[in-house]
Design an enzyme around this catalytic site. Structure first.
Site, PDB file in Angstrom:
ATOM      1  N   GLY A 212       1.895 -25.919 -26.339  1.00 49.00           N
ATOM      2  CA  GLY A 212       3.193 -26.606 -26.390  1.00 49.00           C
ATOM      3  C   GLY A 212       4.145 -25.970 -27.380  1.00 49.00           C
ATOM      4  O   GLY A 212       5.341 -25.804 -27.102  1.00 49.00           O
ATOM      5  N   CYS A 213       3.632 -25.595 -28.538  1.00 52.29           N
ATOM      6  CA  CYS A 213       4.485 -25.001 -29.575  1.00 52.29           C
ATOM      7  C   CYS A 213       4.956 -23.610 -29.166  1.00 52.29           C
ATOM      8  O   CYS A 213       6.079 -23.218 -29.484  1.00 52.29           O
ATOM      9  CB  CYS A 213       3.741 -24.973 -30.909  1.00 52.29           C
ATOM     10  SG  CYS A 213       3.369 -26.646 -31.491  1.00 52.29           S
ATOM     11  N   THR A 214       4.111 -22.886 -28.444  1.00 48.33           N
ATOM     12  CA  THR A 214       4.515 -21.571 -27.935  1.00 48.33           C
ATOM     13  C   THR A 214       5.608 -21.734 -26.890  1.00 48.33           C
ATOM     14  O   THR A 214       6.609 -21.004 -26.913  1.00 48.33           O
ATOM     15  CB  THR A 214       3.301 -20.823 -27.359  1.00 48.33           C
ATOM     16  OG1 THR A 214       2.343 -20.629 -28.406  1.00 48.33           O
ATOM     17  CG2 THR A 214       3.703 -19.481 -26.765  1.00 48.33           C
TER      18      THR A 214
ATOM     19  N   ALA B   6       8.854 -22.601 -28.788  1.00 47.05           N
ATOM     20  CA  ALA B   6       9.377 -21.464 -29.550  1.00 47.05           C
ATOM     21  C   ALA B   6       9.961 -20.400 -28.629  1.00 47.05           C
ATOM     22  O   ALA B   6      11.032 -19.849 -28.906  1.00 47.05           O
ATOM     23  CB  ALA B   6       8.272 -20.863 -30.428  1.00 47.05           C
TER      24      ALA B   6
END
Length: 181
Positions: free
Chosen positions: A68-70, A73
């Site tokens: 999710g964070c990738t 970003a």
């Protein structure tokens, strides 16, 4: 290099864990950061970025290099030129170490600063840490949150224009872009 922690400026403005609202003063801070295009670690101060006359998208994410964070970003990376054309700077904040943030930035070709807040001081000032629901259970952790901050007329570091908590990683930037227009 020793452990670097946040320097908080005028922390009396926002109680720890309190959620910020539109119109609130944005707490000033200085955090160690990975700055794109440099081999050295740097320090990012919110009021310095705002002094350049830009608005700031400050987003908090749970952990570098997770799916999710990738997604989030890379979405910011892919829309960075559009954001910069609107005079907006992007700053990503997590509790990750500078080494992990550097690997994340290199692996995914991230082109905006990633800030390290290992003791969660700034997370708590912005209400981006606390209770959250995950798979139907309540946990304590980082709350995926995004703020748009503009230069303050009151003498504070900045003013919260947009405050969003519990955002979804996918499609979040498109929604934010609409709100910025």
């Amino acid at each position: 290099m020793g452990r670097m922690t946040a320097t908080v400026h005028d922390s009396a403005q926002a109680p720890v864990y309190a959620r910020l609202q539109e119109g609130s003063d944005a707490p000033d801070f200085t955090l160690p950061a990975i700055v794109p295009g440099t081999a050295e670690n740097g320090l990012i101060n919110l009021s310095d970025v705002l002094e350049d006359g830009r608005r700031v998208v400050l987003y908090f994410y749970p952990a570098a290099m997770t799916p999710g964070c990738t997604t989030e970003a890379c979405d910011f990376r892919d829309n960075l030129a559009r954001l910069e054309s609107q005079n907006v700077a992007v700053l990503g904040v997590s509790k990750d170490s500078l080494d992990k943030l550097r690997k994340f930035a290199q692996r995914d070709h991230l082109t905006f600063p990633l800030l390290s807040d290992p003791d969660l001081t700034v997370h708590k000032l912005y209400g981006a840490y606390g209770e959250k629901k995950l798979y139907g259970r309540t946990h304590i952790g980082v709350i995926r949150s995004t703020f748009v901050i503009s230069v303050s007329v009151t003498g504070a570091a900045g003013t919260i224009e947009i405050a969003r908590y519990n955002v979804r990683a996918k499609g979040h930037v498109a929604s934010l872009m609409k709100a910025l227009q």
